[in-house]
Design an enzyme around this catalytic site. Sequence first.
Site, PDB file in Angstrom:
ATOM      1  N   ILE A 145       0.891  -1.255   0.124  1.00 55.41           N
ATOM      2  CA  ILE A 145      -0.052  -0.059   0.007  1.00 55.41           C
ATOM      3  C   ILE A 145       0.832   1.296  -0.106  1.00 55.41           C
ATOM      4  CG2 ILE A 145      -2.093  -1.099   1.218  1.00 55.41           C
ATOM      5  CD1 ILE A 145      -0.988   0.272   3.814  1.00 55.41           C
ATOM      6  N   ASP A 146       2.362   0.970   0.545  1.00 51.31           N
ATOM      7  CA  ASP A 146       3.053   2.416   0.561  1.00 51.31           C
ATOM      8  C   ASP A 146       3.237   2.969  -0.531  1.00 51.31           C
ATOM      9  OD1 ASP A 146       2.829   2.102   3.296  1.00 51.31           O
ATOM     10  OD2 ASP A 146       4.568   0.950   3.542  1.00 51.31           O
ATOM     11  N   MET A 191      -1.680   5.638   6.868  1.00 51.71           N
ATOM     12  CA  MET A 191      -0.460   4.928   6.868  1.00 51.71           C
ATOM     13  C   MET A 191       0.496   5.433   5.815  1.00 51.71           C
ATOM     14  SD  MET A 191      -1.971   1.199   7.282  1.00 51.71           S
ATOM     15  CE  MET A 191      -2.036   0.334   9.018  1.00 51.71           C
ATOM     16  N   GLU A 248       1.242   9.032   8.855  1.00 51.39           N
ATOM     17  CA  GLU A 248       1.895   8.577  10.266  1.00 51.39           C
ATOM     18  C   GLU A 248       3.194   8.730  10.374  1.00 51.39           C
ATOM     19  OE1 GLU A 248       1.748   4.379  11.059  1.00 51.39           O
ATOM     20  OE2 GLU A 248       1.998   3.749   8.814  1.00 51.39           O
ATOM     21  N   GLN A 303      -7.996   0.528   7.140  1.00 51.74           N
ATOM     22  CA  GLN A 303      -7.809   1.168   5.542  1.00 51.74           C
ATOM     23  C   GLN A 303      -7.057   0.296   4.511  1.00 51.74           C
ATOM     24  OE1 GLN A 303      -4.542   4.587   5.888  1.00 51.74           O
ATOM     25  NE2 GLN A 303      -4.846   3.629   7.830  1.00 51.74           N
ATOM     26  N   ARG A 304      -6.138  -0.504   5.047  1.00 48.00           N
ATOM     27  CA  ARG A 304      -5.288  -1.141   3.872  1.00 48.00           C
ATOM     28  C   ARG A 304      -5.888  -2.473   3.478  1.00 48.00           C
ATOM     29  NH1 ARG A 304      -0.558  -3.171   7.958  1.00 48.00           N
ATOM     30  NH2 ARG A 304      -1.431  -4.550   8.924  1.00 48.00           N
TER      31      ARG A 304
END
Lengths: 419, 419
Positions: A145-146, A191, A248, A303-304
């Site tokens: 996701i990052d 995140m 975050e 969320q992820r």
Amino acid sequence: MASPKGKALVAQSGGPTAVINASAAGVIQSALADPDTFTGVYGALNGILGVLNEELYDLAAEDPAEIERLRRSPSSLLGSCRHKLKGLDVSRADYERILEVFRAHDVRYFFYIGGNDSMDTAAKLGRLAEEIDYELICVGVPKTIDNDLAFTDHCPGYGSVAKFNATAVMEAGLDTLALYTHDTCTVHEVMGRNAGWIAAATGLARRHEDDAPHIILLPEVPLVVEKFVDDVQRCLKDYKRCFVACGEGVKTPDGEYLGEAGGAFSKDSFGHTQLGGAANTVRAIIEERVGVKARTNRAGTAQRVARHFASATDAAEAYMVGQAAVQAAVDGVHGKMVTLVRAGGGEYKCTTGLVELEKVANGEKLVPAKFIDANGTGVTDAFRSYAGPLVQGEAELEIGSDGLPVYARLVQQLVEKRT
Amino acid sequence: MASPKGKALVAQSGGPTAVINASAAGVIQSALADPDTFTGVYGALNGILGVLNEELYDLAAEDPAEIERLRRSPSSLLGSCRHKLKGLDVSRADYERILEVFRAHDVRYFFYIGGNDSMDTAAKLGRLAEEIDYELICVGVPKTIDNDLAFTDHCPGYGSVAKFNATAVMEAGLDTLALYTHDTCTVHEVMGRNAGWIAAATGLARRHEDDAPHIILLPEVPLVVEKFVDDVQRCLKDYKRCFVACGEGVKTPDGEYLGEAGGAFSKDSFGHTQLGGAANTVRAIIEERVGVKARTNRAGTAQRVARHFASATDAAEAYMVGQAAVQAAVDGVHGKMVTLVRAGGGEYKCTTGLVELEKVANGEKLVPAKFIDANGTGVTDAFRSYAGPLVQGEAELEIGSDGLPVYARLVQQLVEKRT
């Protein structure tokens, strides 16, 4: 080299996403469809931990309907882990153990779905296999996701977390609009520990100037308190409210995580600092320095894995990279990760490519300056052009008779140990 | 009494929901369709505050397409507030001011969409109007995600927050399943200060015994630390992980909010206790007393306005109560709130009824014992039968060319002041 005949093993690693199972389904269905190459398709329970513990299961034994459902299910349903192997010098015994298990089950193909660390593990494993002359094809499948993997236009998982968070910020922004006379500010934490891709994505929700998010805090832009206070005050003057989307991993100019810089309230009962405390620090700054009430939202892990509103584009690409990994392996490709390649031209189109695992392992892609606005608190049109296509389409969702999503349940009956 | 001819004023109050705008659209569209009764339809900016400040706008001047879109938009887009009027003895000047504004604009119908406090305000306003012989029809429209209004089977807004939170817990539960070797426990906090209806709804996600949520903490059941620790340990033994759904209003046996009982980490930088800290306290208990890592999720305001995955049943009923309020007013009903009435029999069917505003104002409906399992940490089949139908169906959603939801934007051009 010619492709060996043997079993395929597929494993997932690191944080789950809304679409990593689609990649797994792409690998599994493609491999099961080619019995001439793959004598079996195994899953590892909890990633590389499952290999070390020889906790493997036969994916051919699962109901094919559940494998198809896997394609539409969130989280890492093969089982994941955060077990990081070190270099061959330090962790050689672990790598040898993995190859021992592979040899015992005649695993000749290793498909590892993950991020930098997973690509590092796969690369080192491949190197050791060559060294000891064990024929093994390692292919990496990107997931995070990052969105911080280098050498790929973007990462499967990102489009969905972007779509969900942009939507959540749009909706929570309307909440703040309705109640600004009471809850004047909202700090919505998302995140992204090192890279601000997810925080940046919330900027897609801002269609009009007065829409949330008014301020985006990215890990790439250190938070200077005085400037931030000015920004909030200007926002209150212009819109009577202020909605802050906060990564975050936002840091102070000294490089300290904001979640660690805020004082006692960002620590847990042991005095441990919890990352994810950034929003609390930002809230404290607003309440203390601006003097208005601020609320915090932090969906955390929800969320992820928000598959209920995932990007159809993301889900399709996640499946595609899984398929491409198997095709590459069959073609004899080894030691590479599948990448997503964006075609040039007007309409968005995406195909796959390949890159050396080692390169990915050591790379990291932060949000570049061209995607961040002059004030450092918003995104540019160039970012919108980049991220916009990734959130397109609503991924197909199966709803049960109870009105809630139906996701896959695997049996994961472990095969008999041979070591 | 016969219905007067005059303007209708519609206002929203308290916390936003995913469907309160559907109720507003029901009121607005029904009133605009009956010009013989309603000489105009006004909105109040930010609820009763807007009336006090004479900040009113003409809803007939809005684009009808935006009013139709309001039906599918979250939050309180008329504008809301948390301004609570006290009794007539204390706040009489405020009530008189409201009637002064009503008289100046010939407002003869007041539709107030809200919870207990709003019904209290509407009741008192109606009483004062009678006292001073100002002809005014006050009709209440129920709204609250908390589902704690008495005399109605359930409240518009609840079905959607229930559907979203049950889904979020299902998805985050799969995240914990994937990563239990690292992140063993998750504490997922949901709204509900006094009543545990929302926390209970997450129980709908538990189709199989090992599904999340394994433990539900309700405000109705005081948290006894020793028992909770036992429950977590049993859960870890049975499932290797533990997913806790925690109502924000969970209390200790002494009646103290858990979010205030946890020590320094539940306070903000001013030493103020923040409600919403319950999950942090529960996490601290798990880490300290059970000795495993726990994470927290807290979607905050995003959960109550999650229109992107709202219940179609809830959205339809929210519109229906708005329509019914206008119909009641036209029929000369005064001083009542519309209720939702569940028909008996097998298939779920819901109609509307009416109840005195005063009764609603003073009532509160907690989760009854029959809906809570013997251990106090789960829901019964009776609860599933009650809440299950409320989450049915996916509410219609408009998606823009950018892949994100499109929600209404009102112009809210204020009408000229007359006082």
